[in-house]
Design an enzyme around this catalytic site. Structure first.
Site, mmCIF file in Angstrom:
data_model
loop_
_atom_site.group_PDB
_atom_site.id
_atom_site.type_symbol
_atom_site.label_atom_id
_atom_site.label_comp_id
_atom_site.label_asym_id
_atom_site.label_seq_id
_atom_site.Cartn_x
_atom_site.Cartn_y
_atom_site.Cartn_z
ATOM 1 N N LYS A 158 0.774 -1.215 -0.038
ATOM 2 C CA LYS A 158 -0.054 0.205 0.014
ATOM 3 C C LYS A 158 0.884 1.344 0.074
ATOM 4 O O LYS A 158 1.313 1.718 1.192
ATOM 5 C CB LYS A 158 -0.946 -0.161 1.294
ATOM 6 C CG LYS A 158 -1.998 0.946 1.175
ATOM 7 C CD LYS A 158 -3.106 0.881 2.160
ATOM 8 C CE LYS A 158 -3.880 1.873 2.475
ATOM 9 N NZ LYS A 158 -5.157 1.889 1.142
HETATM 10 N N1 PMP Z 1 -7.866 -1.567 -2.801
HETATM 11 C C1 PMP Z 1 -7.395 -0.394 -2.795
HETATM 12 C C2 PMP Z 1 -6.611 0.191 -3.959
HETATM 13 C C3 PMP Z 1 -7.370 0.363 -1.398
HETATM 14 O O1 PMP Z 1 -7.040 1.615 -1.468
HETATM 15 C C4 PMP Z 1 -8.026 -0.185 -0.438
HETATM 16 C C5 PMP Z 1 -8.020 0.677 1.021
HETATM 17 N N2 PMP Z 1 -6.985 0.103 1.693
HETATM 18 C C6 PMP Z 1 -8.528 -1.366 -0.607
HETATM 19 C C7 PMP Z 1 -8.487 -2.286 -1.851
HETATM 20 C C8 PMP Z 1 -9.280 -1.943 0.558
HETATM 21 O O2 PMP Z 1 -8.241 -2.575 1.675
HETATM 22 P P1 PMP Z 1 -8.827 -2.592 2.983
HETATM 23 O O3 PMP Z 1 -9.674 -3.436 3.055
HETATM 24 O O4 PMP Z 1 -7.748 -3.125 3.712
HETATM 25 O O5 PMP Z 1 -9.073 -1.227 3.330
#
Ligand code: PMP
Length: 312
Positions: A158
């Site tokens: 991320k």
């Molecule tokens: N994909 C992307 C590109 C994101 O930015 C997020 C948000 N973090 C998610 C999926 C979902 O991840 P999470 O459930 O960990 O928030």
């Protein structure tokens, strides 16, 4: 707009919100060299509780490792910091944003001798696509932008830089009047939204793109896989062709920001009955009952935040 809170955590110490500043020549500003997290803390009857704090801390550690960022804080340190920060700021429910960045030192691309700075901020935050979307569903489009191809920017991290791609997707959707865009991967299969993972339902079975389809390994995605299994609903991680979206009975997005949000149309094609479908509703209900503490925390996902005791 975000409302400032009192304290931000910086490299292990609390500093004032106003003092959390970086120099314009910090490496991250030119080159996007940051990794970060987004975490929700929910208000429950037993007090505030952070949703899957350790898993978010672990993904931050993983993201840093992928980018050779030498993060000095362990998963335990980070998890404790999230709890202390929410407590110090006296918040009942909030969004928590840890950021690890390459700071001020040299200005070359090679980040030699550039310090690593870790910040964690939190603030009160509402529903991402609006509270109506949780019930009525969102109108979305397939983006003309492709998600990062493997071997370009690693999707499992991320990283701040990935969100340049996300911004293109989100802005294009917005100017065309859609709530969000769904990006395809470099082979043309469904990948994810600009900030959420996607689940597609047909004939009672759920499909979601695998990690190899340039998706972020979402913590909510993982939670949905576990919730679906507990409800005896079959989920298959498989490549999803674009047109499978149009003929789905139900589709939903999931993520920390959107939580579990139904999709009622894609490219103006009505999905199922054009409103939240029954399987989405069952999963959504179970998700909210756990995070809001109205059902037992059967998976051990909540970390309670003790009330802050002021030092006098
Ligand atoms: N994909 C992307 C590109 C994101 O930015 C997020 C948000 N973090 C998610 C999926 C979902 O991840 P999470 O459930 O960990 O928030």
């Amino acid at each position: 707009m975000l409302t400032p809170t009192d304290k931000i955590w910086h490299n292990g110490k609390f500093i004032k919100w106003e003092d959390a500043k970086i120099h314009v020549l910090s490496h991250v500003v030119s080159y996007g060299s940051s990794v970060f997290e987004g975490i929700r803390c929910y208000e429950t009857k037993q007090g505030p509780a952070i949703f899957r704090a350790r898993e978010h801390a672990r993904r931050l550690v993983d993201s840093a490792k992928i980018y050779r960022i030498d993060l000095k804080h362990s998963i335990d340190d980070l998890t404790n910091a999230f709890v202390e920060l929410v407590s110090v700021n006296n918040l009942r429910s909030c969004y928590i944003r840890p950021i690890v960045l390459r700071g001020y030192g040299d200005v070359g691309v090679l980040p030699k001798g550039v310090p690593i700075e870790t910040y964690i901020a939190c603030w009160e935050w509402g529903k991402y696509l609006g509270p109506e979307a949780l019930e009525q569903g969102a109108d979305v489009c397939v983006s003309s932008w492709t998600r990062m191809a493997p071997n370009t920017l690693p999707a499992l991290a991320k990283a701040g830089a990935n969100y340049m791609n996300s911004q293109l997707i989100r802005m294009e959707a917005d100017v065309n009047g859609y709530a969000e865009g769904i990006a395809l991967d470099s082979s043309g299969y469904v990948s994810e939204g600009s900030g959420e993972n996607i689940f597609i339902i047909r004939d009672g079975k759920i499909l979601t793109p695998p990690l190899g389809a340039s998706v972020l390994p979402g913590i909510t995605r993982d939670s949905i896989l576990k919730i679906a299994a507990s409800l005896d609903i079959q989920v298959v991680e498989s490549l999803v062709p674009r047109e499978a979206l149009y003929i789905a009975d139900e589709i939903f997005f999931c993520g920390t920001a959107v939580e579990v949000t139904p999709i009622r149309s894609v490219d103006k094609i009505k999905i199922g009955a054009g409103k939240r479908g029954p399987i989405t509703e069952r999963i959504q209900k179970k998700f909210f009952s756990i995070v809001e503490g109205t059902a037992p925390d059967e998976f051990g996902w909540l970390t309670p935040v003790p009330a802050h005791v002021a030092v006098v």
